[in-house]
Enzyme design. Structure first.
Site, PDB file in Angstrom:
ATOM      1  N   HIS A  32       0.859  -1.189   0.000  1.00 39.45           N
ATOM      2  CA  HIS A  32       0.000   0.000   0.000  1.00 39.45           C
ATOM      3  C   HIS A  32       0.897   1.240   0.000  1.00 39.45           C
ATOM      4  O   HIS A  32       0.690   2.169  -0.756  1.00 39.45           O
ATOM      5  CB  HIS A  32      -0.926  -0.010   1.215  1.00 39.45           C
ATOM      6  CG  HIS A  32      -1.859   1.165   1.267  1.00 39.45           C
ATOM      7  ND1 HIS A  32      -2.825   1.321   2.209  1.00 39.45           N
ATOM      8  CD2 HIS A  32      -1.961   2.257   0.474  1.00 39.45           C
ATOM      9  CE1 HIS A  32      -3.493   2.458   2.013  1.00 39.45           C
ATOM     10  NE2 HIS A  32      -2.974   3.039   0.959  1.00 39.45           N
ATOM     11  N   GLU A  81       0.989   8.216  -3.523  1.00 39.25           N
ATOM     12  CA  GLU A  81       1.879   7.763  -2.456  1.00 39.25           C
ATOM     13  C   GLU A  81       3.148   8.625  -2.399  1.00 39.25           C
ATOM     14  O   GLU A  81       3.638   8.943  -1.325  1.00 39.25           O
ATOM     15  CB  GLU A  81       2.230   6.278  -2.639  1.00 39.25           C
ATOM     16  CG  GLU A  81       1.055   5.338  -2.380  1.00 39.25           C
ATOM     17  CD  GLU A  81       0.524   5.416  -0.944  1.00 39.25           C
ATOM     18  OE1 GLU A  81       1.342   5.446   0.001  1.00 39.25           O
ATOM     19  OE2 GLU A  81      -0.702   5.452  -0.760  1.00 39.25           O
ATOM     20  N   HIS A  85       3.483  10.842   0.857  1.00 36.04           N
ATOM     21  CA  HIS A  85       4.411  10.215   1.800  1.00 36.04           C
ATOM     22  C   HIS A  85       5.876  10.272   1.349  1.00 36.04           C
ATOM     23  O   HIS A  85       6.764  10.494   2.160  1.00 36.04           O
ATOM     24  CB  HIS A  85       4.028   8.746   2.025  1.00 36.04           C
ATOM     25  CG  HIS A  85       2.612   8.565   2.471  1.00 36.04           C
ATOM     26  ND1 HIS A  85       2.186   8.912   3.729  1.00 36.04           N
ATOM     27  CD2 HIS A  85       1.519   8.095   1.815  1.00 36.04           C
ATOM     28  CE1 HIS A  85       0.876   8.647   3.837  1.00 36.04           C
ATOM     29  NE2 HIS A  85       0.457   8.161   2.691  1.00 36.04           N
TER      30      HIS A  85
END
Length: 216
Positions: A32, A81, A85
């Site tokens: 993920h 992502e 992040h």
């Protein structure tokens, strides 16, 4: 930030969670994301560029697919992502480029090898239920640390929760550590994964746990 979460999700559960075009989700745990526990010092102007990870593309599609959208050319999941992040994780030298960030996440995923560890412990997708404590104990025995496990709570009329995500925590030196938060620790950035109306939350130790082999 103090630690990184490497989050694996179970594609079958992810597909169960929202209206999407999941087709034939992988029958193995996929990535993920790799998340610092706080979203700070993030360079939001650093835009995702898929050509930087073209050498990783085969592995990315296999181990880090966009489970909810079956077309192979989509890169939005990776972009999300990276934007959310990766741009924060990049304060660490070993993660300070898109290629390094995605490659390191793939390496950590291979190193953890969650799929084969669960199989070795006799935990495999099944129509019967597992005890959450048994899953936790198997993982802790294998890795020597406590991961964070998230489930879909039971739907009305159901008794079991459905396992959906397993997160392993790493220090800034990329050593495995417990995921349990330290006293007065920060709340993780992405404690809940919301897709559609349902969301994953930390599994309940006392509920029977379903590890589904196919989307119902």
């Amino acid at each position: 930030w103090k630690k990184l979460y490497l989050a694996h999700h179970w594609p079958v559960t992810v597909c169960k969670m929202s209206a999407n075009d999941c087709q034939d989700p992988p029958k193995y745990w996929t990535i993920h994301g790799l998340w610092p526990d706080k979203g700070e010092d993030c360079n939001r102007t650093w835009h995702f560029n898929v050509t930087e990870i073209k050498d990783l593309m085969l592995d990315m599609r296999h181990y880090w697919p966009d489970v909810l959208h079956s077309s192979l050319n989509r890169t939005q999941f990776w972009k999300h992502e990276w934007d959310k992040h990766g741009t924060c994780a990049a304060t660490l030298e070993v993660l300070n480029s898109q290629k390094k960030y995605f490659r390191k996440a793939l390496e950590l995923y291979q190193h953890i090898d969650l799929n084969s560890c669960l199989l070795k412990a006799g935990i495999k997708p099944s129509s019967s239920y597992y005890k959450m404590t048994a899953i936790k104990e198997a993982l802790t025995r294998f890795y020597g640390v406590t991961p964070k496990i998230q489930c879909l709570p039971p739907e009305e009329g159901e008794e079991a929760q459905t396992i959906g995500q397993i997160e392993f925590c790493f220090t800034k030196e990329l050593q495995l550590r417990n995921c349990t938060s330290m006293k007065g620790g920060s709340k993780p950035v992405e404690a809940h994964l919301t897709l559609g109306t349902e969301e994953l939350s930390v599994c309940n130790d006392t509920l029977p746990t379903y590890y589904p082999s196919e989307v119902q």
